[in-house]
Write a protein that holds these residues in place. Structure first.
Motif, PDB file in Angstrom:
ATOM      1  N   ASN A 125      25.132 -34.972  17.438  1.00 13.98           N
ATOM      2  CA  ASN A 125      24.423 -35.877  18.325  1.00 13.98           C
ATOM      3  C   ASN A 125      23.980 -35.098  19.553  1.00 13.98           C
ATOM      4  OD1 ASN A 125      24.734 -38.647  17.085  1.00 13.98           O
ATOM      5  ND2 ASN A 125      26.889 -38.049  17.248  1.00 13.98           N
ATOM      6  N   TYR A 126      22.818 -35.453  20.070  1.00  5.48           N
ATOM      7  CA  TYR A 126      22.277 -34.768  21.226  1.00  5.48           C
ATOM      8  C   TYR A 126      21.759 -35.760  22.244  1.00  5.48           C
ATOM      9  CZ  TYR A 126      22.187 -30.662  18.177  1.00  5.48           C
ATOM     10  OH  TYR A 126      22.526 -29.634  17.337  1.00  5.48           O
ATOM     11  N   ALA A 127      21.889 -35.390  23.510  1.00  9.67           N
ATOM     12  CA  ALA A 127      21.199 -36.140  24.542  1.00  9.67           C
ATOM     13  C   ALA A 127      19.700 -36.028  24.303  1.00  9.67           C
ATOM     14  CB  ALA A 127      21.553 -35.601  25.924  1.00  9.67           C
ATOM     15  N   ASP A 128      18.985 -37.100  24.591  1.00 12.48           N
ATOM     16  CA  ASP A 128      17.545 -37.096  24.351  1.00 12.48           C
ATOM     17  C   ASP A 128      16.843 -35.945  25.067  1.00 12.48           C
ATOM     18  OD1 ASP A 128      17.150 -40.730  24.301  1.00 12.48           O
ATOM     19  OD2 ASP A 128      17.684 -39.312  22.719  1.00 12.48           O
ATOM     20  N   SER A 129      17.335 -35.605  26.231  1.00  9.68           N
ATOM     21  CA  SER A 129      16.680 -34.592  27.039  1.00  9.68           C
ATOM     22  C   SER A 129      16.777 -33.187  26.456  1.00  9.68           C
ATOM     23  CB  SER A 129      17.255 -34.595  28.459  1.00  9.68           C
ATOM     24  OG  SER A 129      18.631 -34.270  28.452  1.00  9.68           O
TER      25      SER A 129
END
Length: 115
Positions: free
Chosen positions: A58-62
């Motif tokens: 999972n990744y932060a959108d940024s």
């Protein structure tokens, strides 16, 4: 008890890359989730990326498309490859590991993005 030690931080120019590593003192095979967080001065700590023991990420959108998290159970390490770094991403980056209700944190490594 798990000890986490981060490495790879430093000074990089905007648009540059860094690779952060987190080394665990014990096997990470039994750790449910490992992740990277960052905290800029005066700001809240935020999740950058995490990875489950099954390899789901999972990744932060940024950071999507620029950062990549991976884990190597044999080497007991979790790595965050950061590309195209921006000045606003200057922060202390922390490694985190969660097993059940227990959460462990590294001491953090400073990342400074500046020309």
């Amino acid at each position: 008890q798990v000890q986490l030690v981060e490495s790879g931080g430093g000074l990089v120019q905007p648009g540059g890359s860094l690779r952060l590593s987190c080394a665990a003192s014990r096997t990470i095979f039994s750790i449910n989730v490992m992740g990277w967080y960052r905290q800029a001065p005066g700001k809240q700590r935020e999740l950058v990326a995490d990875i489950t023991n099954g390899g789901r990420t999972n990744y932060a959108d940024s950071v999507k498309g620029r950062f990549t998290i991976s884990r190597d159970n044999a080497k007991r390490t979790v790595t965050l490859q950061m590309n195209s770094l921006k000045p606003e991403e200057t922060a202390v980056y922390y490694c985190n590991a969660v097993y059940g209700v227990d959460s462990y944190w590294g001491q953090g490594t400073q990342v400074t993005v500046s020309s």
